[in-house]
Design a protein around this motif. Structure first.
Motif, PDB file in Angstrom:
ATOM      1  N   LEU A  67       0.827  -1.205   0.000  1.00  0.00           N
ATOM      2  CA  LEU A  67       0.000   0.000   0.000  1.00  0.00           C
ATOM      3  C   LEU A  67       0.860   1.253   0.000  1.00  0.00           C
ATOM      4  N   SER A  68       1.965   1.239   0.742  1.00  0.00           N
ATOM      5  CA  SER A  68       2.855   2.398   0.770  1.00  0.00           C
ATOM      6  C   SER A  68       3.438   2.671  -0.607  1.00  0.00           C
ATOM      7  N   GLN A  70       2.114   1.792  -3.431  1.00  0.00           N
ATOM      8  CA  GLN A  70       1.007   2.231  -4.282  1.00  0.00           C
ATOM      9  C   GLN A  70       0.723   3.721  -4.063  1.00  0.00           C
ATOM     10  N   ARG A  71       0.787   4.160  -2.819  1.00  0.00           N
ATOM     11  CA  ARG A  71       0.542   5.575  -2.523  1.00  0.00           C
ATOM     12  C   ARG A  71       1.591   6.470  -3.178  1.00  0.00           C
ATOM     13  N   GLN A  72       2.805   5.950  -3.297  1.00  0.00           N
ATOM     14  CA  GLN A  72       3.875   6.735  -3.910  1.00  0.00           C
ATOM     15  C   GLN A  72       3.918   6.588  -5.431  1.00  0.00           C
ATOM     16  N   ARG A  73       2.931   5.925  -6.014  1.00  0.00           N
ATOM     17  CA  ARG A  73       2.840   5.709  -7.454  1.00  0.00           C
ATOM     18  C   ARG A  73       4.019   4.897  -7.980  1.00  0.00           C
ATOM     19  N   ASP A 227      -8.012   5.695   5.388  1.00  0.00           N
ATOM     20  CA  ASP A 227      -6.985   5.126   4.532  1.00  0.00           C
ATOM     21  C   ASP A 227      -5.563   5.442   4.986  1.00  0.00           C
ATOM     22  N   SER A 228      -5.347   6.020   6.146  1.00  0.00           N
ATOM     23  CA  SER A 228      -3.988   6.353   6.556  1.00  0.00           C
ATOM     24  C   SER A 228      -3.172   5.082   6.725  1.00  0.00           C
ATOM     25  N   LEU A 229      -1.869   5.180   6.464  1.00  0.00           N
ATOM     26  CA  LEU A 229      -0.989   4.022   6.581  1.00  0.00           C
ATOM     27  C   LEU A 229      -0.921   3.525   8.022  1.00  0.00           C
ATOM     28  N   ASP A 242     -11.338   2.757   0.365  1.00  0.00           N
ATOM     29  CA  ASP A 242     -11.397   2.618  -1.096  1.00  0.00           C
ATOM     30  C   ASP A 242     -11.723   1.167  -1.430  1.00  0.00           C
ATOM     31  N   LEU A 245      -9.031  -0.695  -3.583  1.00  0.00           N
ATOM     32  CA  LEU A 245      -7.848  -1.132  -2.853  1.00  0.00           C
ATOM     33  C   LEU A 245      -8.154  -2.341  -1.969  1.00  0.00           C
TER      34      LEU A 245
END
Length: 250
Positions: A67-68, A70-73, A227-229, A242, A245
Motif C-alpha cells: 500500500l505504501s 502504491q501511494r507513492q505511485r 486510509d492512513s498508513l 477505497d 484497494l
C-alpha cells in the motif's frame, strides 16, 4: 445416574483446557530478560513496519509495504488482484523484498507477492529485533496461547455434546432442568474464559508482548482513521475506505 459420568467428563475437559490456556497466557505475559530498553520506548518511536508486525504479523507488513508503494505511485494495485511495478528500485529491505517477488515482466498476483514478501529475510530480521526488544512474542508463546484457546473451544463443544447426551439417556427421575443447570456451570466457565482471553488479548496478542501491546494502544490513540498508513498498520485492510484497494488486497 449415567448423566453424572457425562458431567464429570465435561468438567475434566474444561479444567484441563482452561489450565492449559492460563499457563500459556502466564508464559506470554512474562517479559523477556533483555526487554528493558525496548519496553521503555515511546510509542512515537515505533515505526510503521514495527507497528504492522506487532498488530498483524508478517502478512500485515507485506500489505503495508504494498500500500505504501502504491501511494507513492511506484506500484499499481488493480482491483482484479494484480500488481504492476512502476518504479523497480526499492527504498528499504521490505520494498526490495516486494519487488523481488515479481516476475521479469513486472506483473504478479497480489497474493503471490504478499506471501513471498511475508516470508522474506527482511520480515524475519524485523521480528528478531522486536523479540530482542521484548515487544514481540516468541513463536512458542504465540502457539501456546493459540493452542490454549483452541483447547477451550473444544471443551465448550464437549460440554454441549455431553449435555445433549445426558438429556437422551434415562435420568433416574432427575429432571431435564436440573441436568441442564449442572452442565451450565462448566459451560459458563469455558465461555467466560474465552471472553476474558478475547478482552485481554484483543487485538494485538497474536504477535505483540504486553509491552508491545501498550505501544500499539498508545499509537492507536493518536492514529488517523480511514486510509492512513498508520490505520492500515494497526487494523489491516479493513481500515481502507477505497473499495478498489480493498479488493486488490483482499
Amino acid at each position: 445416574m449415567f448423566w453424572v459420568l457425562l458431567l464429570l467428563m465435561a468438567w475434566a475437559g474444561v479444567l484441563a483446557s482452561c489450565t492449559l490456556l492460563l499457563r500459556a497466557a502466564a508464559v506470554a505475559a512474562v517479559p523477556a530478560p533483555d526487554c528493558g530498553a525496548g519496553a521503555g520506548r515511546r510509542h512515537d518511536e515505533l515505526n510503521l513496519y514495527e507497528a504492522a508486525y506487532l498488530a498483524g504479523g508478517p502478512r500485515r507488513v507485506a500489505e503495508l509495504t504494498l500500500l505504501s508503494m502504491q501511494r507513492q505511485r511506484r506500484l499499481l494495485l488493480a482491483h482484479t488482484g494484480w500488481a504492476t511495478v512502476v518504479d523497480p528500485v526499492g527504498q528499504d529491505p521490505h520494498e526490495r523484498s516486494v519487488l523481488g517477488a515479481f516476475g521479469p515482466d513486472g506483473q504478479s498476483p497480489v497474493p503471490a507477492v504478499r506471501s513471498a514478501a511475508a516470508r522474506d529475510e527482511a520480515v524475519r530480521a524485523l521480528a528478531d529485533r522486536l523479540r530482542e526488544a521484548g515487544l514481540a512474542l516468541p513463536a512458542a508463546a504465540r502457539s501456546g496461547v493459540a493452542g490454549g484457546v483452541r483447547a477451550v473451544r473444544r471443551a465448550t463443544v464437549l460440554v454441549l455434546a455431553t449435555a445433549a447426551a445426558a438429556l437422551c439417556v434415562p435420568a433416574d427421575g432427575t429432571g431435564a432442568t436440573v441436568i441442564l443447570c449442572w452442565f451450565a456451570l462448566p459451560l459458563l466457565l469455558t465461555v467466560g474464559c474465552l471472553a476474558i482471553a478475547r478482552f485481554e488479548t484483543y487485538p494485538y496478542s497474536a504477535w505483540a508482548s504486553p509491552a508491545g501491546q501498550r505501544l500499539l494502544v498508545a499509537l492507536d490513540g493518536e492514529a488517523g482513521h480511514g486510509d492512513s498508513l498508520t490505520a492500515v498498520a494497526l487494523r489491516g485492510v479493513r481500515a481502507l475506505t477505497d473499495p478498489a484497494l480493498r479488493a486488490a488486497l483482499a
